[in-house]
Design an enzyme around this catalytic site. Structure first.
Site, PDB file in Angstrom:
ATOM      1  N   CYS A  83      37.519  33.480  42.377  1.00  0.00           N
ATOM      2  CA  CYS A  83      37.891  34.853  42.714  1.00  0.00           C
ATOM      3  C   CYS A  83      36.698  35.803  42.716  1.00  0.00           C
ATOM      4  CB  CYS A  83      38.965  35.347  41.757  1.00  0.00           C
ATOM      5  SG  CYS A  83      38.642  34.914  40.045  1.00  0.00           S
ATOM      6  N   SER A 119      50.658  35.082  31.890  1.00  0.00           N
ATOM      7  CA  SER A 119      49.986  35.111  33.179  1.00  0.00           C
ATOM      8  C   SER A 119      50.966  35.655  34.218  1.00  0.00           C
ATOM      9  CB  SER A 119      49.597  33.686  33.542  1.00  0.00           C
ATOM     10  OG  SER A 119      49.441  33.558  34.928  1.00  0.00           O
TER      11      SER A 119
HETATM   12 FE1  FES Z   1      40.659  35.035  38.924  1.00  0.00          FE
HETATM   13 FE2  FES Z   1      43.130  33.870  39.105  1.00  0.00          FE
HETATM   14  S1  FES Z   1      42.362  35.596  40.153  1.00  0.00           S
HETATM   15  S2  FES Z   1      41.415  33.265  37.831  1.00  0.00           S
END
Ligand code: FES
Length: 561
Positions: free
Chosen positions: A56, A477
């Protein structure tokens, strides 16, 4: 609009670059190739969370370069610097995850210190993960210099056995493998195909949620959130972002002009309409704190109750962020909410226009079924709920998106820390009906309020997703699904009732009634409290120990200032 217009575009950097006493500073600038003209222009800091540690972030250098181009073309001098970033996906499920939420504060602090030290006139933040986005926006709010946020962009989904898959599938496959529902070969194939390249985790997990919220808050340009990182449109957009920073500087628009209570209402409504991550509660509270806006945890519940859930996205639904981009991105969702009177159209954005003005040309027809009409929503109310009760008098957070069982009564299975709980799950010791309690994972007690994705995905992978519930003073998460109640406050470390629970205690979760409680009598809990002793801290030195001393309750955003 009440915005402060700076006296001149070099309202801060002039102090660094002008006069004989600043010859040393200019000498350093010249050593890096800056000309007289460059030095005379406004300085725009570009805070980039780039690294090659995680998918990311790995493309953010490319985005940063394009932002620089945009700044230069619009008459500014870009000065780019990096911050740290923690990959939740790689840190998940082990001790390293304690660093994740802490990194949000370090990112905000490091941006603040860089802008403060070098006297930059404006700021662009470039970020692409769960903590880098709120950390960047917190810094923008704290510094209150004209600023624009931009996102690195989503990863595309992978393909496995003819269907789109994301990292969520891999986490859940770990549980399926442990339960004998998947072979080692299948797990290996999935692992190799789930993440096909650069970008943020592909579903509506925390990064894509927070990028969407940035658009709704008005600190990002329209359309910023959903463009995939590999789409050439992302680079063109980044050039526009650089120019927008100069325009915000010229117009005198500062983050706190944009980050009003109405803007936060808009962001919460968007999250609730999309089935976004529960982490948005924590992060929006923290950004509001930095912006000086009074926002409470109960506001999330009220706004969610009056907002329909209209977007179907993973983890509960079937689509990923790239699908939303094809359907028109976050603007089409906001437009649909605006037309139904669910967001404030008059909120100022960083473009200098209101949200309504930004959305004027946005199509009202949306292809496919990813976004439902407001009068035929997935559910008539939004997907965030704040529960209260003797287990969480300050509040606890649950996401209801596509969760079928919203009421659950069962015996507690109590674990001090995630690893012991995960070990029990791996040994198949969690029974249908159980309420898994994971404590001493709060902001102070963890420290660092770890996410429980490894555990929640293991339960889903074992087929227990709709048969058990989980409560924790940690968090989840954005890829978590099922009846999972997090952010329980006060946390165990602070002596919250969650610290006193024992195996077999009766627990009740009733989301429609917003209740999370134990049926223990007050006499019993009083007796247990007398014997309770806070465990020794896990960290006595270093950043985690410092964080544990400073951090506030999750109910107010787990902030340190
Ligand atoms: Fe960075 Fe999932 S957006 S680990």
């Amino acid at each position: 609009m009440g915005k402060a217009r700076p006296a001149d575009p070099k309202h801060r950097s002039r102090e660094v670059t002008e006069g004989p006493e600043r010859a040393p500073a200019r000498a350093y600038l010249r050593s890096m190739g800056l000309t007289d003209e460059d030095i005379a222009r406004p300085f725009i800091g570009i805070a980039n969370t780039w690294n090659d540690v995680m998918p990311c972030q790995i493309n953010l250098d490319r985005i940063g370069k394009k932002v620089r181009e945009g700044v230069r073309a619009a008459g500014g001098t870009p000065r780019e610097f990096m911050t740290i970033a923690v990959s939740d996906g790689i840190a998940m499920g082990h001790e390293g995850m304690r660093a994740s939420l802490v990194s949000r504060e370090v990112i905000a602090d490091s941006i603040e210190l860089m802008i403060h030290a070098h006297g930059y006139d404006g700021l662009v933040t470039v970020a692409g993960c769960d903590k880098t986005i709120p950390g960047s926006i917190m810094a923008m709010a704290r510094l209150n210099v004209p600023s624009v946020f931009t996102y690195g962009g989503t990863m595309l989904p992978g393909r496995y056995e003819g269907r789109d898959v994301t990292i969520q599938d891999v986490f859940e496959a770990v549980g399926a493998f442990a339960a004998g529902r998947m072979t080692a070969v299948q797990l290996d194939e999935l692992e190799r195909s789930a993440c096909p390249g650069a970008g943020t985790c592909a579903g509506l997990f925390t990064a894509n949620t927070m990028a969407s919220c940035a658009e709704a808050l008005g600190v990002a340009l329209p359309g910023d959130a959903a463009i995939p990182t590999i789409d050439p449109a992302r680079e063109k957009h980044a050039v526009r972002v650089g120019a927008a920073a100069l325009s915000a500087l010229e117009l005198g628009i500062r983050p706190r002009d944009v980050l009003t209570y109405e803007a936060f209402e808009n962001a919460i409504a968007l999250d609730a309409s999309m089935g976004g991550s529960t982490n948005a509660v924590l992060h929006l509270l923290a950004i509001a704190h930095e912006a000086g806006v009074t926002l409470g945890i109960d506001d999330f519940d009220g706004i969610s109750r009056r907002t329909p859930h209209i977007v179907t996205m993973k983890p509960g639904g079937k689509y990923v962020m790239a699908d939303l981009h094809r359907a028109g991105g976050v603007p089409v969702v906001l437009r649909r909410l605006l037309d139904a009177g669910k967001v404030h159209g008059g909120a100022l954005t960083v473009t200098g226009k209101t949200l309504e003005e930004n959305l004027r040309e946005t199509p009202t027809r949306i292809p496919g079924d990813i976004v439902a009409p407001v009068d035929r929503p997935i559910t008539p109310t939004g997907t965030l709920a704040i529960l209260k009760g003797n287990l969480a008098p300050e509040g606890a957070v649950v996401k209801t998106a596509l969760v079928r069982h919203l009421c659950h009564e069962g015996p507690a299975r109590v674990f001090d820390g995630e690893q012991t709980a995960f070990g029990a799950a791996r040994r198949r010791e969690i029974e249908p009906g159980d309420v898994v309690v994971i404590r001493y994972e709060g902001p102070k007690g963890g420290p660092g309020m770890r996410e429980m994705l490894a555990m929640t995905a293991a339960l889903v992978g074992q087929g227990l997703g709709e048969k058990v519930a989980l409560i924790t003073d940690g968090r989840f998460s954005g890829a978590t699904r099922g009846l999972m109640v997090g952010h329980v406050a006060p946390e165990a470390w602070d002596g919250g009732l969650i610290a006193l629970l024992r195996d077999g205690d009766p627990i009740e979760i009733d989301v429609p009634k917003r209740i999370v409680r134990t049926g223990l009598t007050k006499k019993e809990t009083d007796a247990r409290r007398k014997k309770w002793r806070r465990p020794p801290p896990r960290y006595r030195t270093g950043a985690l120990a410092k964080y544990a001393k400073l951090v506030s309750s999750a109910a107010v955003g787990a902030v340190c200032s």
